[in-house]
Design a protein around this motif. Sequence first.
Motif, PDB file in Angstrom:
ATOM      1  N   GLY A 201       0.810  -1.215   0.000  1.00 13.69           N
ATOM      2  CA  GLY A 201       0.000   0.000   0.000  1.00 13.69           C
ATOM      3  C   GLY A 201       0.843   1.264   0.000  1.00 13.69           C
ATOM      4  O   GLY A 201       0.514   2.239  -0.686  1.00 13.69           O
ATOM      5  N   LEU A 202       1.943   1.249   0.742  1.00 13.40           N
ATOM      6  CA  LEU A 202       2.822   2.421   0.775  1.00 13.40           C
ATOM      7  C   LEU A 202       3.536   2.638  -0.554  1.00 13.40           C
ATOM      8  O   LEU A 202       3.824   3.777  -0.928  1.00 13.40           O
ATOM      9  CB  LEU A 202       3.854   2.264   1.893  1.00 13.40           C
ATOM     10  CG  LEU A 202       3.344   2.526   3.309  1.00 13.40           C
ATOM     11  CD1 LEU A 202       4.347   2.046   4.345  1.00 13.40           C
ATOM     12  CD2 LEU A 202       3.058   4.009   3.506  1.00 13.40           C
ATOM     13  N   GLU A 203       3.819   1.578  -1.265  1.00 10.27           N
ATOM     14  CA  GLU A 203       4.470   1.728  -2.571  1.00 10.27           C
ATOM     15  C   GLU A 203       3.567   2.456  -3.555  1.00 10.27           C
ATOM     16  O   GLU A 203       4.068   3.084  -4.496  1.00 10.27           O
ATOM     17  CB  GLU A 203       4.849   0.350  -3.123  1.00 10.27           C
ATOM     18  CG  GLU A 203       6.204  -0.142  -2.676  1.00 10.27           C
ATOM     19  CD  GLU A 203       6.731  -1.226  -3.577  1.00 10.27           C
ATOM     20  OE1 GLU A 203       5.926  -2.068  -4.014  1.00 10.27           O
ATOM     21  OE2 GLU A 203       7.947  -1.233  -3.861  1.00 10.27           O
ATOM     22  N   ARG A 204       2.265   2.377  -3.351  1.00  9.49           N
ATOM     23  CA  ARG A 204       1.329   3.044  -4.259  1.00  9.49           C
ATOM     24  C   ARG A 204       1.100   4.507  -3.887  1.00  9.49           C
ATOM     25  O   ARG A 204       0.378   5.213  -4.593  1.00  9.49           O
ATOM     26  CB  ARG A 204      -0.002   2.291  -4.288  1.00  9.49           C
ATOM     27  CG  ARG A 204       0.081   0.913  -4.945  1.00  9.49           C
ATOM     28  CD  ARG A 204      -1.297   0.366  -5.233  1.00  9.49           C
ATOM     29  NE  ARG A 204      -1.985  -0.017  -4.019  1.00  9.49           N
ATOM     30  CZ  ARG A 204      -1.960  -1.249  -3.504  1.00  9.49           C
ATOM     31  NH1 ARG A 204      -1.249  -2.192  -4.101  1.00  9.49           N
ATOM     32  NH2 ARG A 204      -2.624  -1.540  -2.402  1.00  9.49           N
ATOM     33  N   ILE A 232      -3.306   4.452   2.878  1.00  7.37           N
ATOM     34  CA  ILE A 232      -2.906   3.076   3.159  1.00  7.37           C
ATOM     35  C   ILE A 232      -3.845   2.386   4.148  1.00  7.37           C
ATOM     36  O   ILE A 232      -3.590   1.234   4.531  1.00  7.37           O
ATOM     37  CB  ILE A 232      -1.464   3.028   3.704  1.00  7.37           C
ATOM     38  CG1 ILE A 232      -1.397   3.680   5.098  1.00  7.37           C
ATOM     39  CG2 ILE A 232      -0.498   3.672   2.746  1.00  7.37           C
ATOM     40  CD1 ILE A 232      -0.080   3.451   5.811  1.00  7.37           C
ATOM     41  N   TRP A 233      -4.915   3.063   4.558  1.00  7.43           N
ATOM     42  CA  TRP A 233      -5.840   2.456   5.522  1.00  7.43           C
ATOM     43  C   TRP A 233      -6.400   1.119   5.035  1.00  7.43           C
ATOM     44  O   TRP A 233      -6.456   0.160   5.815  1.00  7.43           O
ATOM     45  CB  TRP A 233      -6.960   3.429   5.850  1.00  7.43           C
ATOM     46  CG  TRP A 233      -7.897   2.944   6.908  1.00  7.43           C
ATOM     47  CD1 TRP A 233      -9.211   2.624   6.773  1.00  7.43           C
ATOM     48  CD2 TRP A 233      -7.580   2.732   8.300  1.00  7.43           C
ATOM     49  NE1 TRP A 233      -9.739   2.223   7.966  1.00  7.43           N
ATOM     50  CE2 TRP A 233      -8.758   2.278   8.919  1.00  7.43           C
ATOM     51  CE3 TRP A 233      -6.422   2.873   9.042  1.00  7.43           C
ATOM     52  CZ2 TRP A 233      -8.806   1.967  10.265  1.00  7.43           C
ATOM     53  CZ3 TRP A 233      -6.466   2.557  10.398  1.00  7.43           C
ATOM     54  CH2 TRP A 233      -7.654   2.112  10.994  1.00  7.43           C
ATOM     55  N   PRO A 234      -6.809   0.978   3.759  1.00  7.70           N
ATOM     56  CA  PRO A 234      -7.243  -0.355   3.301  1.00  7.70           C
ATOM     57  C   PRO A 234      -6.147  -1.409   3.411  1.00  7.70           C
ATOM     58  O   PRO A 234      -6.430  -2.570   3.720  1.00  7.70           O
ATOM     59  CB  PRO A 234      -7.636  -0.114   1.841  1.00  7.70           C
ATOM     60  CG  PRO A 234      -7.981   1.336   1.775  1.00  7.70           C
ATOM     61  CD  PRO A 234      -7.038   2.004   2.727  1.00  7.70           C
ATOM     62  N   ALA A 235      -4.891  -1.020   3.163  1.00  2.00           N
ATOM     63  CA  ALA A 235      -3.793  -1.980   3.280  1.00  2.00           C
ATOM     64  C   ALA A 235      -3.586  -2.400   4.732  1.00  2.00           C
ATOM     65  O   ALA A 235      -3.282  -3.566   5.016  1.00  2.00           O
ATOM     66  CB  ALA A 235      -2.515  -1.374   2.717  1.00  2.00           C
ATOM     67  N   ILE A 236      -3.747  -1.467   5.658  1.00  2.00           N
ATOM     68  CA  ILE A 236      -3.622  -1.804   7.078  1.00  2.00           C
ATOM     69  C   ILE A 236      -4.709  -2.794   7.487  1.00  2.00           C
ATOM     70  O   ILE A 236      -4.451  -3.779   8.192  1.00  2.00           O
ATOM     71  CB  ILE A 236      -3.692  -0.532   7.936  1.00  2.00           C
ATOM     72  CG1 ILE A 236      -2.482   0.374   7.658  1.00  2.00           C
ATOM     73  CG2 ILE A 236      -3.764  -0.867   9.419  1.00  2.00           C
ATOM     74  CD1 ILE A 236      -2.532   1.705   8.380  1.00  2.00           C
ATOM     75  N   ILE A 237      -5.929  -2.530   7.045  1.00  4.54           N
ATOM     76  CA  ILE A 237      -7.025  -3.438   7.369  1.00  4.54           C
ATOM     77  C   ILE A 237      -6.791  -4.803   6.734  1.00  4.54           C
ATOM     78  O   ILE A 237      -7.081  -5.849   7.332  1.00  4.54           O
ATOM     79  CB  ILE A 237      -8.366  -2.838   6.924  1.00  4.54           C
ATOM     80  CG1 ILE A 237      -8.650  -1.552   7.702  1.00  4.54           C
ATOM     81  CG2 ILE A 237      -9.496  -3.831   7.119  1.00  4.54           C
ATOM     82  CD1 ILE A 237      -9.928  -0.866   7.310  1.00  4.54           C
ATOM     83  N   ALA A 238      -6.255  -4.810   5.518  1.00  5.82           N
ATOM     84  CA  ALA A 238      -5.956  -6.089   4.857  1.00  5.82           C
ATOM     85  C   ALA A 238      -4.963  -6.895   5.679  1.00  5.82           C
ATOM     86  O   ALA A 238      -5.123  -8.111   5.847  1.00  5.82           O
ATOM     87  CB  ALA A 238      -5.407  -5.824   3.455  1.00  5.82           C
ATOM     88  N   GLY A 239      -3.923  -6.231   6.200  1.00  4.44           N
ATOM     89  CA  GLY A 239      -2.981  -6.942   7.059  1.00  4.44           C
ATOM     90  C   GLY A 239      -3.619  -7.410   8.353  1.00  4.44           C
ATOM     91  O   GLY A 239      -3.308  -8.495   8.858  1.00  4.44           O
ATOM     92  N   SER A 240      -4.536  -6.605   8.891  1.00  4.38           N
ATOM     93  CA  SER A 240      -5.196  -6.992  10.133  1.00  4.38           C
ATOM     94  C   SER A 240      -6.084  -8.211   9.950  1.00  4.38           C
ATOM     95  O   SER A 240      -6.277  -8.988  10.892  1.00  4.38           O
ATOM     96  CB  SER A 240      -6.030  -5.827  10.672  1.00  4.38           C
ATOM     97  OG  SER A 240      -7.207  -5.618   9.877  1.00  4.38           O
ATOM     98  N   ILE A 241      -6.617  -8.396   8.759  1.00  7.39           N
ATOM     99  CA  ILE A 241      -7.446  -9.574   8.502  1.00  7.39           C
ATOM    100  C   ILE A 241      -6.626 -10.843   8.681  1.00  7.39           C
ATOM    101  O   ILE A 241      -7.084 -11.829   9.274  1.00  7.39           O
ATOM    102  CB  ILE A 241      -8.055  -9.500   7.088  1.00  7.39           C
ATOM    103  CG1 ILE A 241      -9.082  -8.367   7.017  1.00  7.39           C
ATOM    104  CG2 ILE A 241      -8.714 -10.827   6.709  1.00  7.39           C
ATOM    105  CD1 ILE A 241      -9.614  -8.124   5.628  1.00  7.39           C
ATOM    106  N   PHE A 242      -5.395 -10.822   8.174  1.00  6.97           N
ATOM    107  CA  PHE A 242      -4.533 -11.993   8.318  1.00  6.97           C
ATOM    108  C   PHE A 242      -4.228 -12.277   9.783  1.00  6.97           C
ATOM    109  O   PHE A 242      -4.432 -13.396  10.269  1.00  6.97           O
ATOM    110  CB  PHE A 242      -3.227 -11.785   7.545  1.00  6.97           C
ATOM    111  CG  PHE A 242      -3.364 -11.892   6.062  1.00  6.97           C
ATOM    112  CD1 PHE A 242      -3.673 -13.104   5.459  1.00  6.97           C
ATOM    113  CD2 PHE A 242      -3.184 -10.791   5.256  1.00  6.97           C
ATOM    114  CE1 PHE A 242      -3.795 -13.210   4.091  1.00  6.97           C
ATOM    115  CE2 PHE A 242      -3.313 -10.891   3.880  1.00  6.97           C
ATOM    116  CZ  PHE A 242      -3.617 -12.097   3.294  1.00  6.97           C
TER     117      PHE A 242
END
Length: 308
Positions: A201-204, A232-242
Amino acid sequence: MTVDATAPPGKRMTVPPPRDTLGRRGSVFLSRHRRLRLTLLLSAPLFWLGLIYIVALVALLITSLWTVDTFTGQISQTWTLENIITVLTGSLYQTVTVRTVGVALLVTIVDIVIALPIAFYMAKVASPRMQRILVIAVLMPLWASYLVKAYAWRSVLSQEGILNWLLAPFGGESPGYGLPATIITLSYLWLPYVILPIYAGLERVPDSLLEASSDLGGKTVSTLRLVVLPIIWPAIIAGSIFSFSLSLGDYITVNIVGGANQLLGNLVYTNVGAANNLPLAAAIALIPIVIIFGYLATVRRTGALENL
């Protein structure tokens, strides 16, 4: 018929047109209908996913409605809500559910706090060569066995372990076995799964946005909070799902470093094995499934699922 223009003069010959075969007509038809082509391409894996996952969930739900004969120990396929009512009303299951959700949330928070600076350095500070090295370093723990890593932390956290040896001169001591050890071990195990989505997410995030914020007088904290974090909030949530889902269903780590504490996975394992009560185990297993489905439904609107 067409003439082959590439042949030498005097030896040119006609070339018959390609035959209008059924395969060629099908290929042309699919090339013109992109959605149909995508549907056919995904039909096999989606069918397999439905057969393995959806059918298994349905079988789990049906099994939870059965009972075990107290005299013979055999499963009776008479449908009843007794197991589900027991799980919903029993104080033991309520306590373990709260404990399991609490551990999963704490593991997720710890992983996000650790992953954010690491991912930011990888994406925005490190050189391209260092980025590759750091990505390999993040992935390397995944190459080792789950049990090896869990038992390694058991050795580190024991009263005779290296952590206690390091903290002893400062008056500290190892937390030993229990819920803190479980949170530490699970946080280590799932950390790569949180770092990688946040890094992607940060790369984008365009560097021009960071430069514009700096030019307009934005400080580092303000830039991270008002510019970077919303992107990057969606990317953080994506990591939290895992981290959340993996912690929710774990039972091996708790057996190794958790001491006498139990999570939902341990109750499922105990009822499948020692207690030989498969219907009750299926009813308990429905709890983390319902929780994670509720979590996925909550975060679906954030676009986090697109970062998985």
